[in-house]
Design a protein around this motif. Structure first.
Motif, PDB file in Angstrom:
ATOM      1  N   CYS A 282      51.452  42.808  54.914  1.00 13.65           N
ATOM      2  CA  CYS A 282      51.578  44.209  54.506  1.00 13.65           C
ATOM      3  C   CYS A 282      52.394  45.033  55.510  1.00 13.65           C
ATOM      4  O   CYS A 282      52.957  46.069  55.147  1.00 13.65           O
ATOM      5  CB  CYS A 282      50.196  44.831  54.329  1.00 13.65           C
ATOM      6  N   PHE A 283      52.458  44.582  56.770  1.00 16.04           N
ATOM      7  CA  PHE A 283      53.286  45.287  57.743  1.00 16.04           C
ATOM      8  C   PHE A 283      54.759  45.256  57.329  1.00 16.04           C
ATOM      9  O   PHE A 283      55.525  46.169  57.653  1.00 16.04           O
ATOM     10  CB  PHE A 283      53.123  44.674  59.135  1.00 16.04           C
ATOM     11  N   ASN A 284      55.151  44.196  56.631  1.00 14.60           N
ATOM     12  CA  ASN A 284      56.525  44.139  56.134  1.00 14.60           C
ATOM     13  C   ASN A 284      56.775  45.211  55.082  1.00 14.60           C
ATOM     14  O   ASN A 284      57.904  45.698  54.933  1.00 14.60           O
ATOM     15  CB  ASN A 284      56.825  42.759  55.552  1.00 14.60           C
ATOM     16  N   ILE A 285      55.722  45.561  54.335  1.00 14.60           N
ATOM     17  CA  ILE A 285      55.869  46.662  53.379  1.00 14.60           C
ATOM     18  C   ILE A 285      56.123  47.958  54.125  1.00 14.60           C
ATOM     19  O   ILE A 285      56.954  48.783  53.717  1.00 14.60           O
ATOM     20  CB  ILE A 285      54.606  46.769  52.491  1.00 14.60           C
ATOM     21  N   VAL A 286      55.414  48.150  55.239  1.00 16.90           N
ATOM     22  CA  VAL A 286      55.645  49.341  56.068  1.00 16.90           C
ATOM     23  C   VAL A 286      57.092  49.382  56.534  1.00 16.90           C
ATOM     24  O   VAL A 286      57.778  50.417  56.435  1.00 16.90           O
ATOM     25  CB  VAL A 286      54.688  49.340  57.281  1.00 16.90           C
ATOM     26  N   ILE A 318      54.724  55.439  47.489  1.00 16.50           N
ATOM     27  CA  ILE A 318      53.504  54.621  47.387  1.00 16.50           C
ATOM     28  C   ILE A 318      53.636  53.629  46.239  1.00 16.50           C
ATOM     29  O   ILE A 318      53.310  52.440  46.382  1.00 16.50           O
ATOM     30  CB  ILE A 318      52.261  55.527  47.193  1.00 16.50           C
ATOM     31  N   LEU A 319      54.141  54.079  45.119  1.00 17.84           N
ATOM     32  CA  LEU A 319      54.301  53.189  43.961  1.00 17.84           C
ATOM     33  C   LEU A 319      55.351  52.120  44.224  1.00 17.84           C
ATOM     34  O   LEU A 319      55.226  50.981  43.753  1.00 17.84           O
ATOM     35  CB  LEU A 319      54.682  54.008  42.724  1.00 17.84           C
ATOM     36  N   GLN A 320      56.392  52.473  44.988  1.00 19.38           N
ATOM     37  CA  GLN A 320      57.408  51.474  45.330  1.00 19.38           C
ATOM     38  C   GLN A 320      56.807  50.342  46.164  1.00 19.38           C
ATOM     39  O   GLN A 320      57.026  49.156  45.887  1.00 19.38           O
ATOM     40  CB  GLN A 320      58.559  52.133  46.092  1.00 19.38           C
ATOM     41  N   GLY A 321      56.041  50.712  47.209  1.00 21.15           N
ATOM     42  CA  GLY A 321      55.397  49.679  48.019  1.00 21.15           C
ATOM     43  C   GLY A 321      54.326  48.934  47.251  1.00 21.15           C
ATOM     44  O   GLY A 321      54.163  47.714  47.405  1.00 21.15           O
ATOM     45  N   LEU A 322      53.589  49.654  46.404  1.00 20.83           N
ATOM     46  CA  LEU A 322      52.523  49.027  45.618  1.00 20.83           C
ATOM     47  C   LEU A 322      53.096  48.000  44.642  1.00 20.83           C
ATOM     48  O   LEU A 322      52.469  46.963  44.379  1.00 20.83           O
ATOM     49  CB  LEU A 322      51.744  50.102  44.858  1.00 20.83           C
ATOM     50  N   THR A 323      54.293  48.272  44.137  1.00 21.63           N
ATOM     51  CA  THR A 323      54.929  47.318  43.211  1.00 21.63           C
ATOM     52  C   THR A 323      55.191  45.989  43.906  1.00 21.63           C
ATOM     53  O   THR A 323      54.907  44.924  43.354  1.00 21.63           O
ATOM     54  CB  THR A 323      56.253  47.897  42.674  1.00 21.63           C
ATOM     55  N   ALA A 392      49.145  50.302  53.592  1.00 22.80           N
ATOM     56  CA  ALA A 392      50.455  50.061  54.210  1.00 22.80           C
ATOM     57  C   ALA A 392      51.509  51.044  53.729  1.00 22.80           C
ATOM     58  O   ALA A 392      52.518  51.280  54.417  1.00 22.80           O
ATOM     59  CB  ALA A 392      50.910  48.629  53.926  1.00 22.80           C
ATOM     60  N   THR A 393      51.307  51.645  52.565  1.00 22.00           N
ATOM     61  CA  THR A 393      52.313  52.576  52.018  1.00 22.00           C
ATOM     62  C   THR A 393      52.103  54.016  52.478  1.00 22.00           C
ATOM     63  O   THR A 393      53.006  54.850  52.314  1.00 22.00           O
ATOM     64  CB  THR A 393      52.280  52.547  50.475  1.00 22.00           C
ATOM     65  N   LEU A 394      50.947  54.308  53.047  1.00 23.71           N
ATOM     66  CA  LEU A 394      50.624  55.705  53.354  1.00 23.71           C
ATOM     67  C   LEU A 394      51.526  56.284  54.443  1.00 23.71           C
ATOM     68  O   LEU A 394      52.016  57.419  54.316  1.00 23.71           O
ATOM     69  CB  LEU A 394      49.151  55.821  53.768  1.00 23.71           C
ATOM     70  N   TYR A 395      51.751  55.538  55.520  1.00 17.06           N
ATOM     71  CA  TYR A 395      52.576  56.065  56.617  1.00 17.06           C
ATOM     72  C   TYR A 395      54.025  56.313  56.169  1.00 17.06           C
ATOM     73  O   TYR A 395      54.562  57.413  56.404  1.00 17.06           O
ATOM     74  CB  TYR A 395      52.532  55.129  57.811  1.00 17.06           C
TER      75      TYR A 395
END
Length: 411
Positions: A282-286, A318-323, A392-395
């Motif tokens: 998930c850090f890669n999502i960040v 958030i939706l982009q990372g969640l996808t 992971a998407t919040l920051y």
């Protein structure tokens, strides 16, 4: 929300044009999917080991035991059994006498633990997986017969009908050892439980065992089978403290509990480690979203000057990372759901191709890799993975909201 989805999809399509960001995004999706797949699969393996422990080991060994402190045995044990059978927590109660000695055949000696049972009243269905019908019939017909673990039979090279001797230690009242007593028995068949138990366990008739152990009442103790074997310790303490004579209490957790504890320990370690693997992915999502925010600073500024609210910008990222996370979660979960139920056959095929054995029946209580998929494991894994992806998407989303239109457009 619809506009947020459209923005997330546009940002995602634009991101794919940047190969570096696209690679990091793919690695995060792959890592999350791999973590979910391995976690669900290994949890299924742990469930399989627990199932086999219950169905194999706990189907044969007693869940609990009470045995007399003295050689008198259990006083008036038929009446005691009748009273105990009224307990709704118990499946069955049966008398037994256990003797420990040395198995002797053609000059060779091996330690053996023989349990004497009232064979005429024993339900064969309890032993169906461990003893063949032919062996059980031979065992039932004669009081001088014995069933030995498959490991003992192989080590001695025994065959059905061979005569055996069991040397049983004899002590006097002043605890002085005398010459051992020799019991003559005939092999009726094999007892196949699995693992180390096959190397020292055996069954014989209750009367013969009680006579050899000098048990006056005819039964050294009582064996219990419970509806819930994992409550054995509590139930045996309750029954033992109310028992009318001095007895020792025991339950399966004292003899085979290490197997269950090992399974639970490995389950906990697996869950913690693979959850951390998902968290690392998930850090890669960040990283992906942070780079996407920097790349789209001008677009964010334009959206803000057109009146876009901060909540819209936040939702879009958030939706982009969640996808990205959901794609990995779904792929890993589906693959695990397909693989886990068929894991035993897959491993068997691999063993055949490479001519190797992953689990040896001489060491472990089974010689195959069991697996049992449970819905709760799948749900828990998916929920934890989704929570980690959202966190992971919040920051990056908060950083996108902080973009100042004036500085972004001037830059």
């Amino acid at each position: 929300m619809k506009l947020a989805w459209q923005l997330a999809r546009r940002f995602r399509q634009a991101k794919q044009q940047n190969r570096y960001i696209s690679f990091i995004s793919f690695s995060s999706t792959f890592g999350i999917g791999l973590g979910c797949f391995v976690l669900i699969t290994l949890l299924s393996v742990m469930n399989g080991f627990e199932r086999e422990l219950t169905h194999r080991i706990l189907a044969v060994i007693p869940h609990g035991e009470l045995y007399s402190v003295s050689n008198e045995g259990i006083n008036n044990w038929p009446a005691v059994m009748t009273e105990l059978e009224r307990d709704e927590r118990l499946v069955s109660v049966e008398p037994y006498t256990k003797i420990t000695g040395m198995l002797q055949h053609k000059g060779a000696l091996k330690p053996v633990e023989l349990t004497g049972l009232a064979v005429a009243s024993v339900d064969y269905s309890q032993w169906r997986q461990q003893v063949t019908p032919q062996a059980w019939e031979r065992f039932r017909q004669s009081h001088n017969t014995v069933l030995l673990g498959q490991g003992l039979i192989e080590k001695f090279g025994l065959e059905v009908g061979d005569n055996l001797g069991v040397l049983v230690p004899v002590t006097s009242d002043d605890m002085v050892f005398k010459a051992p007593q020799r019991i003559k028995l005939t092999l009726a068949g094999s007892l196949s439980i699995g693992g180390e138990l096959d190397n020292y366990l055996g069954l014989m008739h209750l009367g013969k065992a009680s006579q050899a152990a000098n048990i006056d009442s005819g039964a050294q103790g009582l064996r219990f089978r419970l509806h819930d074997p994992y409550q054995a310790k509590t139930v045996m303490r309750d029954i033992g403290y109310r028992f009318p004579q001095a007895v020792y209490m025991s339950d399966w957790t004292r003899t085979q509990g290490h197997l269950y504890n090992d399974i639970q320990l490995v389950r906990t370690v697996v869950y913690i480690v693979l959850t951390l693997v998902i968290a690392v992915a998930c850090f890669n999502i960040v990283s992906t979203l942070v780079m996407a925010v920097r790349e789209k600073r001008a677009a964010i500024a334009i959206l803000k000057t057109m009146g876009a609210q901060d909540s819209l910008i936040r939702q879009a990222f958030i939706l982009q990372g969640l996808t990205n996370g959901i794609i990995g979660i779904v792929a890993g979960t589906v693959l695990a759901v397909i693989t886990a139920p068929n894991l035993a056959s897959i491993v068997k095929t691999i063993e055949g191709v490479f001519n190797t054995e992953i689990l040896s029946g001489d060491i472990y209580f089974i010689n195959f890799l069991p697996s049992q998929l449970q819905v709760m494991d799948v749900v828990l894994t998916v929920v934890v993975a989704v929570i980690l992806v959202v966190l992971a998407t919040l920051y990056p989303a908060s950083q996108a909201v902080k973009v100042a239109p004036a500085s972004a457009l001037n830059g």
